[in-house]
Design an enzyme around this catalytic site. Structure first.
Site, PDB file in Angstrom:
ATOM      1  N   ASN A 115     -17.484  47.140  39.506  1.00  0.00           N
ATOM      2  CA  ASN A 115     -18.842  46.646  39.251  1.00  0.00           C
ATOM      3  C   ASN A 115     -19.867  47.608  39.803  1.00  0.00           C
ATOM      4  O   ASN A 115     -19.582  48.352  40.759  1.00  0.00           O
ATOM      5  CB  ASN A 115     -19.091  45.298  39.956  1.00  0.00           C
ATOM      6  CG  ASN A 115     -18.255  44.162  39.399  1.00  0.00           C
ATOM      7  OD1 ASN A 115     -17.841  44.191  38.241  1.00  0.00           O
ATOM      8  ND2 ASN A 115     -18.001  43.159  40.222  1.00  0.00           N
ATOM      9  N   GLU A 130     -10.970  39.117  39.549  1.00  0.00           N
ATOM     10  CA  GLU A 130     -12.134  39.477  38.723  1.00  0.00           C
ATOM     11  C   GLU A 130     -11.715  40.132  37.413  1.00  0.00           C
ATOM     12  O   GLU A 130     -12.566  40.628  36.676  1.00  0.00           O
ATOM     13  CB  GLU A 130     -13.084  40.396  39.508  1.00  0.00           C
ATOM     14  CG  GLU A 130     -13.863  39.651  40.573  1.00  0.00           C
ATOM     15  CD  GLU A 130     -14.940  40.487  41.229  1.00  0.00           C
ATOM     16  OE1 GLU A 130     -15.946  39.919  41.656  1.00  0.00           O
ATOM     17  OE2 GLU A 130     -14.757  41.728  41.332  1.00  0.00           O
ATOM     18  N   THR A 162      -8.959  34.545  56.330  1.00  0.00           N
ATOM     19  CA  THR A 162     -10.040  35.065  57.160  1.00  0.00           C
ATOM     20  C   THR A 162     -11.069  33.966  57.379  1.00  0.00           C
ATOM     21  O   THR A 162     -11.234  33.083  56.522  1.00  0.00           O
ATOM     22  CB  THR A 162     -10.722  36.282  56.497  1.00  0.00           C
ATOM     23  OG1 THR A 162     -11.266  35.875  55.233  1.00  0.00           O
ATOM     24  CG2 THR A 162      -9.728  37.414  56.277  1.00  0.00           C
ATOM     25  N   ASP A 193     -24.252  43.328  56.621  1.00  0.00           N
ATOM     26  CA  ASP A 193     -23.910  43.026  55.224  1.00  0.00           C
ATOM     27  C   ASP A 193     -22.409  42.744  55.128  1.00  0.00           C
ATOM     28  O   ASP A 193     -21.597  43.645  55.344  1.00  0.00           O
ATOM     29  CB  ASP A 193     -24.295  44.216  54.334  1.00  0.00           C
ATOM     30  CG  ASP A 193     -24.027  43.956  52.854  1.00  0.00           C
ATOM     31  OD1 ASP A 193     -23.596  42.841  52.505  1.00  0.00           O
ATOM     32  OD2 ASP A 193     -24.266  44.874  52.053  1.00  0.00           O
ATOM     33  N   GLY A 199     -14.132  41.351  52.982  1.00  0.00           N
ATOM     34  CA  GLY A 199     -12.871  40.736  52.545  1.00  0.00           C
ATOM     35  C   GLY A 199     -11.991  41.736  51.808  1.00  0.00           C
ATOM     36  O   GLY A 199     -10.759  41.715  51.929  1.00  0.00           O
ATOM     37  N   ASP A 200     -12.625  42.611  51.049  1.00  0.00           N
ATOM     38  CA  ASP A 200     -11.863  43.643  50.328  1.00  0.00           C
ATOM     39  C   ASP A 200     -11.235  44.623  51.322  1.00  0.00           C
ATOM     40  O   ASP A 200     -10.090  45.057  51.157  1.00  0.00           O
ATOM     41  CB  ASP A 200     -12.784  44.391  49.359  1.00  0.00           C
ATOM     42  CG  ASP A 200     -13.385  43.451  48.325  1.00  0.00           C
ATOM     43  OD1 ASP A 200     -12.679  42.508  47.917  1.00  0.00           O
ATOM     44  OD2 ASP A 200     -14.551  43.655  47.943  1.00  0.00           O
ATOM     45  N   ALA A 214     -16.704  47.115  58.366  1.00  0.00           N
ATOM     46  CA  ALA A 214     -17.342  47.119  57.046  1.00  0.00           C
ATOM     47  C   ALA A 214     -18.615  46.281  57.024  1.00  0.00           C
ATOM     48  O   ALA A 214     -19.484  46.499  56.181  1.00  0.00           O
ATOM     49  CB  ALA A 214     -16.360  46.615  55.993  1.00  0.00           C
ATOM     50  N   ARG A 232     -22.410  48.035  58.023  1.00  0.00           N
ATOM     51  CA  ARG A 232     -23.156  48.980  57.177  1.00  0.00           C
ATOM     52  C   ARG A 232     -23.482  48.306  55.846  1.00  0.00           C
ATOM     53  O   ARG A 232     -22.760  47.433  55.395  1.00  0.00           O
ATOM     54  CB  ARG A 232     -22.306  50.236  56.949  1.00  0.00           C
ATOM     55  CG  ARG A 232     -21.928  50.913  58.260  1.00  0.00           C
ATOM     56  CD  ARG A 232     -21.204  52.222  58.049  1.00  0.00           C
ATOM     57  NE  ARG A 232     -19.799  52.057  57.757  1.00  0.00           N
ATOM     58  CZ  ARG A 232     -18.807  52.564  58.506  1.00  0.00           C
ATOM     59  NH1 ARG A 232     -19.084  53.238  59.601  1.00  0.00           N
ATOM     60  NH2 ARG A 232     -17.557  52.400  58.148  1.00  0.00           N
TER      61      ARG A 232
END
Ligand code: RIB
Length: 283
Positions: free
Chosen positions: A13, A137, A199, A226, A231-232, A262, A265
């Protein structure tokens, strides 16, 4: 140690991100936001995260034949992810995510899947890698088909939450969910006899097998700006560590440390940590 090889089948995306003073309530308009464009998509994020964490990664995906595709693939290209099976679909838009981010890092995401919907099982050769990572997705029937043919370590991140064929859960060596998804799936997760990782934001993440606790780890405290892509990162890091042969406790700590980083940032892919940055006790 030779790098583990991972195939990711998933979405690409372009994320259109508005940093707002707060997230809007339904029907509300919040103005004064700052606009950014970042490469994203759960599949692409997991592919780049695994590559930055030391794996050799190949991404199977579909993008549109539009200008967004180049922007969406830029960091994957720079990062050395194999994009031979990331193909453009004519007359179709690249997947787009509209994301609002609040100052504490919480987000709201709406995805227009575009070309991600064009992935077909018959066009995908059986991966020969050590591991396969999928998310939801792209069409779930594609995941069920390829996972059924694949013989290595299979991880599925059940996000976003939706009904999936039980064969996906039965085949999975590792299922990853956040606490909202865990509640949504409820007892259907019992079909998985592999590891189930849950998580819980800043609270301890768990690894369970058949309802029994295997490991628990508290994410390091950080100043989150952010949460997009955390999760990725967790999914990719846990897969890399387990396939490398790290014990479950250590692998979970590694995944929590990577995911926490993660969140410090902005953006999905710009925020994905490199292995050197991830502090692990026992590595
Ligand atoms: O998991 C984060 C991702 O979800 C974003 O990059 C966005 O593209 C959505 O797919």
């Amino acid at each position: 140690m030779a790098a583990v090889t991972i195939t990711v089948i998933g979405s690409v995306n372009l994320d259109i991100v508005a940093n707002a003073a707060r997230l809007p309530a339904p029907g509300e308009t919040v103005t004064g936001a700052e606009l950014h464009h970042f490469p994203g998509g759960k599949g692409a994020n997991q592919a780049l995260a695994a590559q930055r964490l030391g794996a050799q990664v190949s991404l199977v995906a579909r993008v549109g034949d539009d200008a967004s595709a180049d922007d969406a693939l830029a960091l994957l290209r720079d990062g050395g992810v194999n994009l031979d099976h990331c193909l453009a679909v004519s007359d179709t838009a690249t997947g787009t995510a509209l994301i609002a981010v609040a100052p504490d890092g919480e987000n709201q995401i709406v995805v227009a899947p575009g070309a991600n919907r064009a992935l077909r099982a018959e066009d995908i050769a059986t991966p020969q890698s050590d591991a396969l990572i999928c998310q939801l997705e792209v069409p779930a029937d594609v995941i069920a088909d390829v996972a059924g043919r694949f013989r290595g370590f299979f991880c599925v991140n059940l996000a976003p939450a939706m009904r999936v064929d039980a064969s996906i859960l039965q085949r999975a060596d590792l299922v990853v969910v956040n606490e909202t998804e865990a509640a949504w799936y409820g007892s259907t997760l019992a079909a998985c006899h592999g590891l189930v990782a849950t998580t819980r934001g800043g609270d301890p993440a768990t690894l369970e097998r058949d309802g029994e606790l295997v490991a628990e780890a508290r994410p390091p405290e950080v100043d989150a700006v952010d949460a997009t892509g955390a999760g990725d990162t967790f999914t990719a890091a846990l897969t890399v560590a387990l396939v490398e042969g790290q014990p479950p406790e250590q692998a979970l700590e590694f995944a929590c440390a990577a995911a926490s980083l993660a969140t410090t940032r902005m953006g999905a892919q710009p925020s994905l940590p490199f292995r050197e940055e991830v502090i692990v006790n026992a590595e």
